[in-house]
Every structure is written in C-alpha cells, then in structure tokens.
Write a protein that holds these residues in place. Sequence first.
Motif, PDB file in Angstrom:
ATOM      1  N   LEU A  61       8.310   7.141 -16.370  1.00 55.04           N
ATOM      2  CA  LEU A  61       9.344   7.278 -17.396  1.00 55.04           C
ATOM      3  C   LEU A  61      10.733   7.479 -16.780  1.00 55.04           C
ATOM      4  N   SER A  62      10.813   8.343 -15.777  1.00 56.18           N
ATOM      5  CA  SER A  62      12.121   8.614 -15.177  1.00 56.18           C
ATOM      6  C   SER A  62      12.650   7.412 -14.412  1.00 56.18           C
ATOM      7  N   HIS A  63      11.778   6.740 -13.666  1.00 54.27           N
ATOM      8  CA  HIS A  63      12.238   5.595 -12.869  1.00 54.27           C
ATOM      9  C   HIS A  63      12.582   4.404 -13.766  1.00 54.27           C
ATOM     10  N   VAL A  64      11.670   4.054 -14.663  1.00 53.43           N
ATOM     11  CA  VAL A  64      11.904   2.902 -15.537  1.00 53.43           C
ATOM     12  C   VAL A  64      13.074   3.167 -16.472  1.00 53.43           C
ATOM     13  N   LEU A  75      12.451  -4.544 -15.566  1.00 51.73           N
ATOM     14  CA  LEU A  75      11.646  -5.279 -14.593  1.00 51.73           C
ATOM     15  C   LEU A  75      11.590  -4.567 -13.248  1.00 51.73           C
ATOM     16  N   GLY A  76      12.744  -4.163 -12.726  1.00 52.74           N
ATOM     17  CA  GLY A  76      12.778  -3.477 -11.430  1.00 52.74           C
ATOM     18  C   GLY A  76      11.985  -2.196 -11.450  1.00 52.74           C
ATOM     19  N   GLY A  77      12.035  -1.483 -12.569  1.00 58.32           N
ATOM     20  CA  GLY A  77      11.278  -0.246 -12.694  1.00 58.32           C
ATOM     21  C   GLY A  77       9.779  -0.483 -12.666  1.00 58.32           C
ATOM     22  N   PHE A  78       9.329  -1.505 -13.371  1.00 58.05           N
ATOM     23  CA  PHE A  78       7.897  -1.801 -13.388  1.00 58.05           C
ATOM     24  C   PHE A  78       7.404  -2.292 -12.029  1.00 58.05           C
ATOM     25  N   LEU A  79       8.278  -2.983 -11.296  1.00 58.27           N
ATOM     26  CA  LEU A  79       7.915  -3.404  -9.946  1.00 58.27           C
ATOM     27  C   LEU A  79       7.696  -2.189  -9.051  1.00 58.27           C
ATOM     28  N   ALA A  80       8.545  -1.169  -9.226  1.00 58.10           N
ATOM     29  CA  ALA A  80       8.392   0.060  -8.449  1.00 58.10           C
ATOM     30  C   ALA A  80       7.103   0.782  -8.809  1.00 58.10           C
ATOM     31  N   VAL A  81       6.746   0.770 -10.092  1.00 56.95           N
ATOM     32  CA  VAL A  81       5.496   1.394 -10.535  1.00 56.95           C
ATOM     33  C   VAL A  81       4.311   0.729  -9.841  1.00 56.95           C
ATOM     34  N   ALA A  82       4.340  -0.598  -9.754  1.00 54.30           N
ATOM     35  CA  ALA A  82       3.264  -1.329  -9.103  1.00 54.30           C
ATOM     36  C   ALA A  82       3.306  -1.181  -7.592  1.00 54.30           C
ATOM     37  N   GLU A  83       4.496  -0.864  -7.065  1.00 55.79           N
ATOM     38  CA  GLU A  83       4.667  -0.789  -5.617  1.00 55.79           C
ATOM     39  C   GLU A  83       4.164   0.524  -5.039  1.00 55.79           C
ATOM     40  N   TYR A  84       4.441   1.647  -5.691  1.00 57.63           N
ATOM     41  CA  TYR A  84       4.076   2.914  -5.052  1.00 57.63           C
ATOM     42  C   TYR A  84       3.613   4.017  -6.009  1.00 57.63           C
ATOM     43  N   MET A  85       3.359   3.699  -7.265  1.00 53.90           N
ATOM     44  CA  MET A  85       2.902   4.742  -8.189  1.00 53.90           C
ATOM     45  C   MET A  85       1.476   4.521  -8.664  1.00 53.90           C
ATOM     46  N   LEU A  86       1.273   3.546  -9.543  1.00 54.76           N
ATOM     47  CA  LEU A  86      -0.036   3.341 -10.170  1.00 54.76           C
ATOM     48  C   LEU A  86      -1.161   3.084  -9.169  1.00 54.76           C
ATOM     49  N   PRO A  87      -0.997   2.155  -8.205  1.00 56.93           N
ATOM     50  CA  PRO A  87      -2.092   1.915  -7.255  1.00 56.93           C
ATOM     51  C   PRO A  87      -2.432   3.154  -6.425  1.00 56.93           C
ATOM     52  N   VAL A  88      -1.415   3.929  -6.057  1.00 56.35           N
ATOM     53  CA  VAL A  88      -1.653   5.130  -5.255  1.00 56.35           C
ATOM     54  C   VAL A  88      -2.441   6.160  -6.064  1.00 56.35           C
ATOM     55  N   TRP A  89      -2.107   6.287  -7.346  1.00 57.40           N
ATOM     56  CA  TRP A  89      -2.864   7.217  -8.197  1.00 57.40           C
ATOM     57  C   TRP A  89      -4.333   6.784  -8.302  1.00 57.40           C
ATOM     58  N   LEU A  90      -4.565   5.498  -8.481  1.00 55.22           N
ATOM     59  CA  LEU A  90      -5.939   4.988  -8.566  1.00 55.22           C
ATOM     60  C   LEU A  90      -6.696   5.249  -7.258  1.00 55.22           C
ATOM     61  N   MET A  91      -6.034   5.031  -6.133  1.00 51.65           N
ATOM     62  CA  MET A  91      -6.663   5.298  -4.841  1.00 51.65           C
ATOM     63  C   MET A  91      -6.948   6.780  -4.664  1.00 51.65           C
TER      64      MET A  91
END
Length: 298
Positions: A61-64, A75-91
Amino acid sequence: MLGIANYAMKGPTQALIAIVIFAALSVFLAPFGIIVGALIALVTLRVSVSEGFKTLVWGVLSHVGLTLLLTGSMLGGFLAVAEYMLPVWLMAVVLRQTNSLASALQFAMVLVGVLVVGFHLMVADTSQWWLSLFNQYLAPVLQASQIEYEVERIAQITDHFTMLVAVFMIVLWFSILVVGRWWQSELYYPGRFKTDFYQLALPKSTAYVAIALAVLGLLNASQNSMINDLSSVLIAGLMMQGIAIAHHTVATKEMRTAWLVGLYILLFLVPESMLVLATIGLVDTWVDFRNRWTNKEL
C-alpha cells in the motif's frame, strides 16, 4: 541493518512503521527494497504467516500509493511488489513450514520456471519482444541524452535477456530471504544461520532436471529458446549451492575471508563463473563435498 531488524521486532506497530518507511524510501532508491523484503521475511519467520502478510500488505500500500501519487501510474509500484515483496513472503512461508533453505530456494526456482514457460507461451519471439520494448522506452532516452549504442549489441543482449531476468529474480529473492533469515538467527539463535546455510543442498531431482535440460540444450541450436531459459533457472539455483559449499570450505579449512571476497568479485566481473559454481553444486549432489571434508577434519 541489524538495528533495523531489532527495532521492527519490538512489536507489531514498530514492524509496520519500519515497513511503511522503507517501502516509501524504496520508491526513490530501489536498494531499500531489500530491507523491505527482509523485514517481511523476518516477521513471517519469527512471528507468524498472518503477521508477515500484514507487513506485506502495508508495504504494498505504501509503495504503490506513493508511486501513484508521484507518477500517476501504479505500474512501477506493482513491479516492485513482484520484485522484492510478494515472492519473498511466499518463500518465507515455505521456509517457516519446512525449516529448509533448500526448499525455499527450490520453490523460487519452480516459480520462476513457471513464469518462464508462461512467457514463452504468450510471446512467440521473446527476443523481438524485448527489443521492441527497448526501442519503445529506452532508445528515445538514450538518443535524447546523445548516448551512443550499437544496435547489433542490443540485439545480442535481447537474445539472452529472458535468461538474465530469470537468474536475477532467483538470486535477488533468495538473497533477500537469506538476509531475513540471518537477522532471525542473530537476534534469537546466534550461529544457527551459518549451520543452515552451510548445509544448503538441493534434492537430486533438481540435478536430474538440470542434466536433462543441458542435453536438450545441446540438441537445440537456438539461443533464444525456452530450454536455455529454463536451464538458467537451474544454473542459478545450483550456483547458490556452490556458494554454500564455498563458504563451508573456507570455514572448515580455516581459510581467509579474502577467498570469499575474491569469489564474489569474480562473479560480478565474470558472470560466466557462475557456471563453475553451478557445476560444483551439481557434482555435490552425488559427491557430497561438505561431509567428506568434515569427516576428514575429524
């Protein structure tokens, strides 16, 4: 950086404050995203999956939101989410459930592999797709800045760009997760991280798939192929195992840390050297270098 982790773990409010601040800062300076992802991983590993998800949501929310406010686009915000937020949480969820860095790494490899296959199924010519993207967005900027570039060189890079992105994603995601795991170890289980990382070993099935893809790659002369891009996913994962072996070797043989520094400099200057580490990781599947050397020391 450990001080940031220590502050975030004082309570849920502090964790959310830290996430919001660094997620906002990452809009202006991308490396802050590493801290955001590591904090999400730390909260997930130490507190709970649900609390980790809360930090993820607040980070998103804060980044996007700030990205939308500054640029008018999310768009840039969602790219960041895919880059270092959501996948890391799943891992981090996988790591919390299995207590295995190898399982978390394998999950990232499967995830990136699925993305690579999906990308090739959607795009007939991936090289041409990347080239058109470059011509549409980057070429005008370079021309306006009067920066010269070789068209043929750009075309050569786009042939391998999917492969480079796949390797980058695995290395970045796993590195961020490792930072979160290291923080957890330093704050609550001193010395545990080294033990876990030194024993990082992917299952034999990964090695078999890597060999199969290598053989198929030799039979396929095309550089821009799904086989080659999938091979890069296996190479990136096995390289991480090779790095773990290098760290274990330096510690077991009581070698100087300069050897590891030299290794990372070599990887940065000569990316092809990752193939050497990946090969070591592959051979280790059957040879088990670490147990052999440990037994000899005993």
